[in-house]
Design an enzyme around this catalytic site. Sequence first.
Site, mmCIF file in Angstrom:
data_model
loop_
_atom_site.group_PDB
_atom_site.id
_atom_site.type_symbol
_atom_site.label_atom_id
_atom_site.label_comp_id
_atom_site.label_asym_id
_atom_site.label_seq_id
_atom_site.Cartn_x
_atom_site.Cartn_y
_atom_site.Cartn_z
ATOM 1 N N ASP A 160 0.847 -1.111 -0.012
ATOM 2 C CA ASP A 160 0.192 -0.172 0.088
ATOM 3 C C ASP A 160 0.876 1.308 -0.111
ATOM 4 O OD1 ASP A 160 -2.065 1.623 0.023
ATOM 5 O OD2 ASP A 160 -3.108 0.788 1.538
HETATM 6 C C1 BGC Z 1 -5.094 2.944 0.085
HETATM 7 C C2 BGC Z 1 -5.357 1.983 -1.136
HETATM 8 C C3 BGC Z 1 -5.144 2.340 -2.510
HETATM 9 C C4 BGC Z 1 -3.838 3.358 -2.415
HETATM 10 C C5 BGC Z 1 -3.612 3.913 -3.820
HETATM 11 C C6 BGC Z 1 -3.930 3.812 0.042
HETATM 12 O O1 BGC Z 1 -3.806 4.944 1.002
HETATM 13 O O2 BGC Z 1 -5.027 2.304 1.341
HETATM 14 O O3 BGC Z 1 -6.612 1.318 -0.735
HETATM 15 O O4 BGC Z 1 -5.288 1.570 -3.385
HETATM 16 O O5 BGC Z 1 -3.773 4.378 -1.572
HETATM 17 O O6 BGC Z 1 -4.269 5.067 -4.173
#
Ligand code: BGC
Length: 743
Positions: A289
């Site tokens: 993530d």
């Molecule tokens: C979130 C993810 C997301 C990623 C990319 C993160 O802050 O937890 O779910 O896919 O950002 O945008």
Amino acid sequence: MHKNLFSLTSILPLVFFLACTPEKHDAETREMKRFIDNLMKEMTLEEKIGQLTLYSSYMDETGPFMNEDYLDYIREGRVGAVFNAFTADYTREIQRIAVEETRLGIPLLFGYDVIHGHRTIFPMPIGETATWDMEAIKKSAQIAAREATAEGLHWTFSPMIDVTRDPRWGRIAESSGEDPFLTAEVARAKVRGYQGDDLKDLHTMLATAKHFAAYGAPQAGRDYHTVDMSEITLRNKFLPPFKATVEEGVATFMTAFNDLFAVPATGSEFLLTQILRDEWGFEGFVVTDYTSINEMVPHGFARDEKHAGKLAINAGTDMDMQGSVFYNYLAELVAEGKVSESRIDEAARRILTMKYKLGLFDDPYRYSDPEREKEMIMTAENLEFARDFARKSIVLLKNENNTLPLSDNIRSIALIGPMADNQRDLIGSWSAAGDYTKSVTLLQGLKNRLGSQTQVNYAKGTDVIGEDKSGFPQAIRAAAISDVVIMALGEHYWQSGEAASRSIIDLPGVQEDLFNEIVKLGKPVVVVLMNGRPLTIENVDAKASAILETWFLGTTAGDAIADVLFGDYNPSGKLPVTFPRNVGQIPIFYNVKNTGRPKTEFKFTSKYLDVPNTPLYPFGFGLSYTTFEYSDINLSSNQMPLDGSLNASVTVTNTGDRFGEEVVQLYIRQLVGSITRPIKELKAFEKIALEPGESREVTFELNQNHLAFYNANNEFKAEPGEFHLFIGTNSEDVKKTSFTLME
Ligand code: BGC
């Protein structure tokens, strides 16, 4: 060199053009392997590490920091993928840099959070799940993929399949709620919808199972907080949806921000290698993530970012989202012997394999086609599906004296509340490339539906948040001169989603005060809720005539709600999550254990002094404008051989006077196990449609897989013994019978 890449693919054997056979598949796999082997022989260590590196463009911002220099890094050949970049023209331009300005010309992979639609926005996932309609959920993912791939995207960071039992946690809106089985079914449908049968098909894209694992169980419902639980609970409640996506061939996994068993998920060898690879045989790649490698430092698990990089890659992480840790330190770590080159090769190979499967080595621009973009986006067909899908997501929570549906002959309606004429909130959080100015408000939906004979008296009354009551008198006047009042109440879209936990989950601001004033008038009051989580609405439940839970329904929300208000569609949604009476009951969910002192009226039993144990609305609950009657359950036998099966049937009759759909739900309980077992667990369901007076027999075939669970030795097996079997309209209102699973 990129020209060489294309000449390699142009010698693909003729067998590629033959019908789909196992031989063809094997030949394709061999060819792919040969291609990637040859390519990897040409690549330097830095270029391989580049494939493991993902950066955000500036088109959207979804995390705490950005990287100004990412285009330069692409030019260096040290970036494999970009996210938050879309449109055919923009992706084409960035792709051109990778293909024409780097030594090897390896195409980039473009990812994005296409969570509930891309341009045509569907209901928030919690609402989509309330349809319990797996075909429709699959189709929504197909449409999202059609729109997204036409704008140059190859990869969605969806489905989000974190089971959660805590409505304080804002990301419950993005989830499928509290149940592992229902979430797993949704996960399967979404992966099938996004990925289709063949990733080379221009309309399909890579899916991501996220966030691995147990991100939905943060302490006290606070986002990113510590997660701790038994391995038994992890395996039985939180992992099943992830395992289901591996069975469906999901292309990628995303690690979670949280720690689990005191190890950050991004550095968890237990999760990323032992469970994901060794037990489940996952073959795709694992992305972190957003900066979650870097976050292992504040977690107190890594000394510095370099140390974090070593822990992440060695645990089984393949791609670094936005953190620059792999970019900055992996080569050094290899030189120092702390990370093996073969581990880098393995990760790079997994990523290149996905690029190959998408056909990017045949034509890196194949998804970035402005013509296709024009044809695919927000078509009439997509919008029509969105409206139908949205109305299926609506849950009727209360309908005293058949207040709903409203009659066409009604002379005047007061439409009151801050959600009534509010476009932005309707598309919810994670609305990707959705354009809220295209969303249909409830006010507009009513106008579209009603003829000139009905007067709509609209008054906002108050804002979603804040203390301002200056609009109350106008709202009360509007209600006083109308036959019926519709109150559109709820939360802002940003009050759920990421980093949006709430400790109090009632209607924000002074909305409930306004409601209390309006109900005093004694008119029928229909409450239309718009929100991303279960709210504590005991007072509203006690006083409203009818309540519709509409979540955030997306682009066509207003029309879909009008369809339900006037009975053009008979509501069929069922709650995928329990609604508590107050926050003190949280976590509250239906599949609890019995305890040693189940509640009775005596003192020393498991209960509260100030609130019942029961929820306001149970899991699986949702009313209809018609009524359904369930027969007793008929079992093919009251004994089931361990390796055999059992049929359980009920006859469901539509006893009302209109067509309706019903979700028939089957639950089991094992009375005694080698570990304590939940008092109910959803194991099957079927959505049926019945004309007035029509009956249908619904039969579920059960085998030992439905009864199996992870025991204290982490073995997944069924244990012979006594079971209760329940079938009904929600997790509380069920018929009951018993059977024995034989040795
Ligand atoms: C979130 C993810 C997301 C990623 C990319 C993160 O802050 O937890 O779910 O896919 O950002 O945008």
